[in-house]
Design a protein around this motif. Structure first.
Motif, PDB file in Angstrom:
ATOM      1  N   MET A  74       0.827  -1.200   0.000  1.00  0.00           N
ATOM      2  CA  MET A  74       0.000   0.000   0.000  1.00  0.00           C
ATOM      3  C   MET A  74       0.866   1.257   0.000  1.00  0.00           C
ATOM      4  N   GLN A  75       1.959   1.236   0.750  1.00  0.00           N
ATOM      5  CA  GLN A  75       2.882   2.376   0.746  1.00  0.00           C
ATOM      6  C   GLN A  75       3.476   2.567  -0.640  1.00  0.00           C
ATOM      7  N   GLN A  78       0.773   4.061  -2.884  1.00  0.00           N
ATOM      8  CA  GLN A  78       0.577   5.470  -2.561  1.00  0.00           C
ATOM      9  C   GLN A  78       1.739   6.323  -3.056  1.00  0.00           C
ATOM     10  N   MET A  81       1.353   6.687  -6.773  1.00  0.00           N
ATOM     11  CA  MET A  81       0.287   7.630  -7.097  1.00  0.00           C
ATOM     12  C   MET A  81       0.740   9.064  -6.890  1.00  0.00           C
ATOM     13  N   ARG A  82       1.478   9.314  -5.812  1.00  0.00           N
ATOM     14  CA  ARG A  82       2.020  10.665  -5.587  1.00  0.00           C
ATOM     15  C   ARG A  82       2.957  11.055  -6.718  1.00  0.00           C
ATOM     16  N   THR A  85       0.874  11.720  -9.868  1.00  0.00           N
ATOM     17  CA  THR A  85       0.147  12.987  -9.744  1.00  0.00           C
ATOM     18  C   THR A  85       1.082  14.170  -9.895  1.00  0.00           C
TER      19      THR A  85
END
Length: 98
Positions: A74-75, A78, A81-82, A85
């Motif tokens: 999950m880290q 994330q 995704m950062r 983005t």
């Protein structure tokens, strides 16, 4: 795909599907940079009816639950995704200047 790999490997049909998904992802990457709004519109289209459709509330939470990611995974998701983005924001900002 993950389930198939975990339970017996890839079949010819799954290999065929993986090939098309890979092509779709490559196309999506180009589209995200060239025309990001078109990509979002394409994501929100029902592939069977070709009508616009958004996933129902909670859809992505259910997808995430089925994946059963570890906290470390999950880290990583994330962080990815950062990074995505941030990169997309920089591209969008640059396009606005053009």
């Amino acid at each position: 795909v993950l389930q198939a790999e975990a339970h017996g490997g890839l079949t010819p049909a799954l290999n065929h599907l993986c090939l098309h998904v890979t092509k779709y992802m490559e196309f999506s990457n180009v589209l995200a940079i060239a025309r990001s709004r078109t990509l979002y519109e394409a994501i929100e289209v029902d592939l069977e009816t070709r009508a616009p459709r958004k996933p129902p509330h909670g859809f992505w939470a259910n997808v995430a639950a089925v994946m059963r990611c570890t906290p470390e995974q999950m880290q990583q998701v994330q962080a990815a995704m950062r990074s995505y983005t941030t990169s997309l924001s920089a591209i969008s900002d640059e396009r606005m200047l053009l």
